[in-house]
Design a protein around this motif. Structure first.
Motif, PDB file in Angstrom:
ATOM      1  N   LEU A  95       0.833  -1.200   0.000  1.00  0.00           N
ATOM      2  CA  LEU A  95       0.000   0.000   0.000  1.00  0.00           C
ATOM      3  C   LEU A  95       0.873   1.257   0.000  1.00  0.00           C
ATOM      4  N   ILE A  96       1.930   1.233   0.786  1.00  0.00           N
ATOM      5  CA  ILE A  96       2.850   2.384   0.819  1.00  0.00           C
ATOM      6  C   ILE A  96       3.523   2.564  -0.535  1.00  0.00           C
ATOM      7  N   ILE A  97       3.959   1.473  -1.152  1.00  0.00           N
ATOM      8  CA  ILE A  97       4.575   1.557  -2.481  1.00  0.00           C
ATOM      9  C   ILE A  97       3.571   2.119  -3.490  1.00  0.00           C
ATOM     10  N   SER A  98       2.322   1.663  -3.423  1.00  0.00           N
ATOM     11  CA  SER A  98       1.290   2.162  -4.344  1.00  0.00           C
ATOM     12  C   SER A  98       1.054   3.650  -4.146  1.00  0.00           C
ATOM     13  N   LEU A  99       1.005   4.091  -2.895  1.00  0.00           N
ATOM     14  CA  LEU A  99       0.814   5.521  -2.634  1.00  0.00           C
ATOM     15  C   LEU A  99       1.995   6.340  -3.154  1.00  0.00           C
ATOM     16  N   PHE A 100       3.203   5.823  -2.982  1.00  0.00           N
ATOM     17  CA  PHE A 100       4.364   6.519  -3.529  1.00  0.00           C
ATOM     18  C   PHE A 100       4.318   6.567  -5.055  1.00  0.00           C
ATOM     19  N   LEU A 101       3.880   5.488  -5.698  1.00  0.00           N
ATOM     20  CA  LEU A 101       3.781   5.489  -7.161  1.00  0.00           C
ATOM     21  C   LEU A 101       2.760   6.518  -7.641  1.00  0.00           C
ATOM     22  N   ILE A 102       1.630   6.609  -6.942  1.00  0.00           N
ATOM     23  CA  ILE A 102       0.638   7.630  -7.290  1.00  0.00           C
ATOM     24  C   ILE A 102       1.249   9.021  -7.113  1.00  0.00           C
ATOM     25  N   GLY A 103       1.980   9.206  -6.020  1.00  0.00           N
ATOM     26  CA  GLY A 103       2.641  10.491  -5.783  1.00  0.00           C
ATOM     27  C   GLY A 103       3.652  10.828  -6.865  1.00  0.00           C
ATOM     28  N   LEU A 142       2.676  13.230   2.023  1.00  0.00           N
ATOM     29  CA  LEU A 142       2.467  13.054   3.463  1.00  0.00           C
ATOM     30  C   LEU A 142       1.612  11.820   3.768  1.00  0.00           C
ATOM     31  N   ILE A 143       0.771  11.403   2.828  1.00  0.00           N
ATOM     32  CA  ILE A 143      -0.095  10.235   3.058  1.00  0.00           C
ATOM     33  C   ILE A 143       0.733   8.959   3.235  1.00  0.00           C
ATOM     34  N   PRO A 144       1.627   8.605   2.300  1.00  0.00           N
ATOM     35  CA  PRO A 144       2.427   7.392   2.549  1.00  0.00           C
ATOM     36  C   PRO A 144       3.393   7.543   3.719  1.00  0.00           C
ATOM     37  N   ILE A 145       3.859   8.775   3.967  1.00  0.00           N
ATOM     38  CA  ILE A 145       4.762   9.001   5.100  1.00  0.00           C
ATOM     39  C   ILE A 145       4.023   8.717   6.406  1.00  0.00           C
ATOM     40  N   PHE A 146       2.811   9.255   6.522  1.00  0.00           N
ATOM     41  CA  PHE A 146       2.004   9.031   7.730  1.00  0.00           C
ATOM     42  C   PHE A 146       1.646   7.552   7.871  1.00  0.00           C
ATOM     43  N   TYR A 147       1.244   6.933   6.771  1.00  0.00           N
ATOM     44  CA  TYR A 147       0.837   5.524   6.836  1.00  0.00           C
ATOM     45  C   TYR A 147       2.025   4.622   7.195  1.00  0.00           C
ATOM     46  N   ALA A 148       3.198   4.925   6.670  1.00  0.00           N
ATOM     47  CA  ALA A 148       4.387   4.130   7.020  1.00  0.00           C
ATOM     48  C   ALA A 148       4.705   4.275   8.506  1.00  0.00           C
ATOM     49  N   GLY A 149       4.547   5.487   9.033  1.00  0.00           N
ATOM     50  CA  GLY A 149       4.751   5.678  10.464  1.00  0.00           C
ATOM     51  C   GLY A 149       3.736   4.908  11.281  1.00  0.00           C
ATOM     52  N   PHE A 150       2.509   4.857  10.781  1.00  0.00           N
ATOM     53  CA  PHE A 150       1.451   4.111  11.470  1.00  0.00           C
ATOM     54  C   PHE A 150       1.717   2.608  11.423  1.00  0.00           C
TER      55      PHE A 150
END
Length: 199
Positions: A32-40, A74-82
């Motif tokens: 999910l984090i990789i997908s969010l980064f790809l969208i970013g 910030l979305i994948p950054i926050f999710y990775a921290g979570f």
């Protein structure tokens, strides 16, 4: 029986050892984090990736600069921290900054604003990850306090049970002594004693 050692044993005992954790590529959070980064990345580099003439895909919200695309990181950054804690969040933050830097250095026409955006996103990312870590630690402290309370509750129940048993024994002794003091008839004293013990 040492009650303090039981409490310490329960609190300090390690959880049962399980098999090694699955590899990261089998973890849904990782993908999910990789997908969010790809969208970013697609949002941040639309001209280079999608070969379109517009410098941004978010023109429908009136964005002429890349702030919205940078804020999306910030979305994948926050999710990775979570999902992975402070270490995962900081690694994700550094990855996001590394992804954003080439556009700022090579393409951006307003370099000071772009650098300011990245600095603000970096600060917000660190603050979010520190807040998540503090929240995670607070939950851990609450869980430990709850476990301590459960152990204390169990001990109190044992003490109450012991007091109830002692109370019954004292009542029996008291009844036998009362009968013994009122009469010298051994049969009556023994009958009362047997009757109280059965209760």
């Amino acid at each position: 029986m040492n009650n303090r050692s039981e409490v310490e044993e329960l609190l300090l005992s390690s959880p049962p050892k399980s098999s090694s954790p699955p590899p990261f590529w089998r973890n849904k959070h990782f993908w999910l984090i990789i997908s969010l980064f790809l969208i970013g990345i697609i949002l941040h580099y639309p001209e280079q990736i999608l070969h379109i003439s517009s410098p941004t895909l978010l023109t429908f919200i009136g964005s002429e600069r890349f702030s919205a695309e940078r804020i999306f990181f910030l979305i994948p950054i926050f999710y990775a921290g979570f999902a992975y804690g402070l270490f995962g969040g900081i690694i994700s933050l550094l990855s996001g900054i590394i992804i954003m830097l080439p556009r700022v250095i090579m393409v951006s026409s307003d370099r000071p604003d772009a650098i300011l955006d990245i600095i603000v996103i970096g600060i917000v990312g660190v603050v979010l990850n520190l807040w998540l870590e503090g929240h995670r630690r607070e939950l851990g402290r609450r869980e430990q306090a709850f476990q301590t309370l459960e152990v204390a509750k169990h001990e109190i129940q044992q003490y109450v049970h012991a007091v109830e048993n002692n109370e019954k024994a004292l009542a029996t002794i008291n009844a036998v002594c009362l009968v013994a003091s009122q009469t010298l008839d051994l049969k009556k004293v023994l009958d009362t004693t047997v009757e109280r013990v059965r209760d």
